[in-house]
Design a protein around this motif. Structure first.
Motif, PDB file in Angstrom:
ATOM      1  N   GLU A  87      19.405  38.621  57.491  1.00 36.43           N
ATOM      2  CA  GLU A  87      18.905  39.430  56.381  1.00 36.43           C
ATOM      3  C   GLU A  87      18.545  38.544  55.189  1.00 36.43           C
ATOM      4  N   ARG A  88      19.414  37.581  54.870  1.00 39.45           N
ATOM      5  CA  ARG A  88      19.132  36.679  53.749  1.00 39.45           C
ATOM      6  C   ARG A  88      17.888  35.839  54.019  1.00 39.45           C
ATOM      7  N   ARG A  89      17.775  35.356  55.259  1.00 41.16           N
ATOM      8  CA  ARG A  89      16.629  34.508  55.593  1.00 41.16           C
ATOM      9  C   ARG A  89      15.332  35.315  55.551  1.00 41.16           C
ATOM     10  N   ALA A  90      15.371  36.556  56.032  1.00 40.69           N
ATOM     11  CA  ALA A  90      14.181  37.404  56.018  1.00 40.69           C
ATOM     12  C   ALA A  90      13.728  37.668  54.588  1.00 40.69           C
ATOM     13  N   LYS A  91      14.673  37.908  53.686  1.00 44.54           N
ATOM     14  CA  LYS A  91      14.324  38.156  52.290  1.00 44.54           C
ATOM     15  C   LYS A  91      13.752  36.897  51.639  1.00 44.54           C
ATOM     16  N   ALA A  92      14.260  35.726  52.071  1.00 46.74           N
ATOM     17  CA  ALA A  92      13.836  34.467  51.456  1.00 46.74           C
ATOM     18  C   ALA A  92      12.448  34.019  51.905  1.00 46.74           C
ATOM     19  N   THR A  93      11.989  34.514  53.045  1.00 50.66           N
ATOM     20  CA  THR A  93      10.703  34.032  53.557  1.00 50.66           C
ATOM     21  C   THR A  93       9.542  34.458  52.682  1.00 50.66           C
ATOM     22  N   GLY A  94       9.607  35.690  52.138  1.00 54.39           N
ATOM     23  CA  GLY A  94       8.549  36.172  51.266  1.00 54.39           C
ATOM     24  C   GLY A  94       7.184  36.191  51.931  1.00 54.39           C
ATOM     25  N   ASP A 141      24.086  39.060  58.611  1.00 56.77           N
ATOM     26  CA  ASP A 141      23.920  38.811  57.182  1.00 56.77           C
ATOM     27  C   ASP A 141      22.984  37.622  56.938  1.00 56.77           C
ATOM     28  N   VAL A 179       6.699  40.969  51.930  1.00 50.72           N
ATOM     29  CA  VAL A 179       7.613  41.860  52.646  1.00 50.72           C
ATOM     30  C   VAL A 179       8.767  41.042  53.209  1.00 50.72           C
ATOM     31  N   HIS A 180       9.851  41.727  53.507  1.00 50.01           N
ATOM     32  CA  HIS A 180      10.975  41.105  54.176  1.00 50.01           C
ATOM     33  C   HIS A 180      10.725  41.246  55.678  1.00 50.01           C
TER      34      HIS A 180
END
Length: 260
Positions: free
Chosen positions: A25-32, A22, A41-42
């Motif tokens: 996933e949150r970190r990947a979405k936050a990187t932008g 989890d 992209v994530h």
């Protein structure tokens, strides 16, 4: 409950893996981060696994599409990691480097990682404070640190239930949480001790979980022979993981923290 990407030793890793997955996933979405075409992209994260050994976590993380660097002092473990990554089809996303927590920046970049795993390291290093500070310093801004270490309460409970009451009391009062000279674990932590180390490294704690609260106490034959017992025990572990009363007697403690 089932997840084909979760490490196979589910009872020992399930709680940590679900929390870590989890967080990734949150970190990947936050990187932008931007794709080659210029769109956000994530995308893949750069993950550092200190003391990652043969890849119990590194390979499943790489299966999620992330790039993982494993630092471990054992050549044999790194060889096993290479083989395991190849068998899983993620050899291009997993890199093994020989080194340790104290000389971390001799082999990896300072501030170069989105997520750092420090699992089963602090028990063995000469200086846990330095080891954890190095792990934290490897993070990029807003990066995530996952720390997994041996818990004192679980060892005390296990020795007492085995009838070794003197050893249980020794572990309870020993500064390193050891039950005697024959104890194979160099060091154990209470939740307060481990959380204190994380905060001293300049990180903000996001979550604390107890790992293997019941799994090491339940007879293996019961889990192996009773229909549905494994899944039920897994669900029990996950339900108890965040409750303070059960964290205090867990075999391991898991702290998820973030860098400002």
């Amino acid at each position: 409950m089932s997840d084909p990407q979760r490490p196979r030793a589910s009872l020992r890793t399930a709680v940590v893996w679900e929390v870590l997955k989890d967080a990734l996933e949150r970190r990947a979405k936050a990187t932008g981060r931007e794709s080659a075409g210029g769109g956000a992209v994530h995308g893949a994260l750069d993950v550092l696994d200190t003391g990652g050994g043969s890849g119990n976590f590194a390979v499943p993380v790489a299966r999620l599409g992330h790039r993982v660097t494993v630092v471990d002092p054992s050549p044999n473990a790194l060889f096993a990691l290479e083989r395991r990554a190849a068998e899983a089809g993620v050899a291009d996303r997993v890199r093994g480097v020989q080194g340790d927590a104290h000389g971390l920046f001799d082999v990896v970049e300072r501030g170069g990682y989105d997520v750092v795993l420090c699992h089963g390291v602090l028990e063995y290093v000469d200086d846990p404070v330095e080891g954890l500070r190095n792990a934290a310093a490897a993070l990029r801004p807003a990066g995530t640190l996952s720390v997994l270490a041996a818990g004192l309460g679980g060892a005390v409970l296990a020795r007492a239930l085995a009838g070794h009451f003197t050893e249980a009391r020794q572990a309870l009062t020993d500064p390193e949480g050891r039950w005697g000279s024959g104890d194979p674990m160099p060091r154990r932590f209470t939740e307060d001790q481990l959380s204190g180390l994380v905060r001293a490294a300049g990180l903000e704690i996001a979550a604390v979980h107890g790992v293997r609260v019941f799994a090491d106490l339940v007879p293996g034959v019961l889990v192996d022979t009773e229909p549905g017992a494994l899944d039920a025990l897994l669900q029990l572990e996950e339900a108890a993981a965040e409750l303070p009363a059960f964290r205090s007697v867990a075999t391991q403690l898991h702290v998820l923290a973030e860098r400002d």
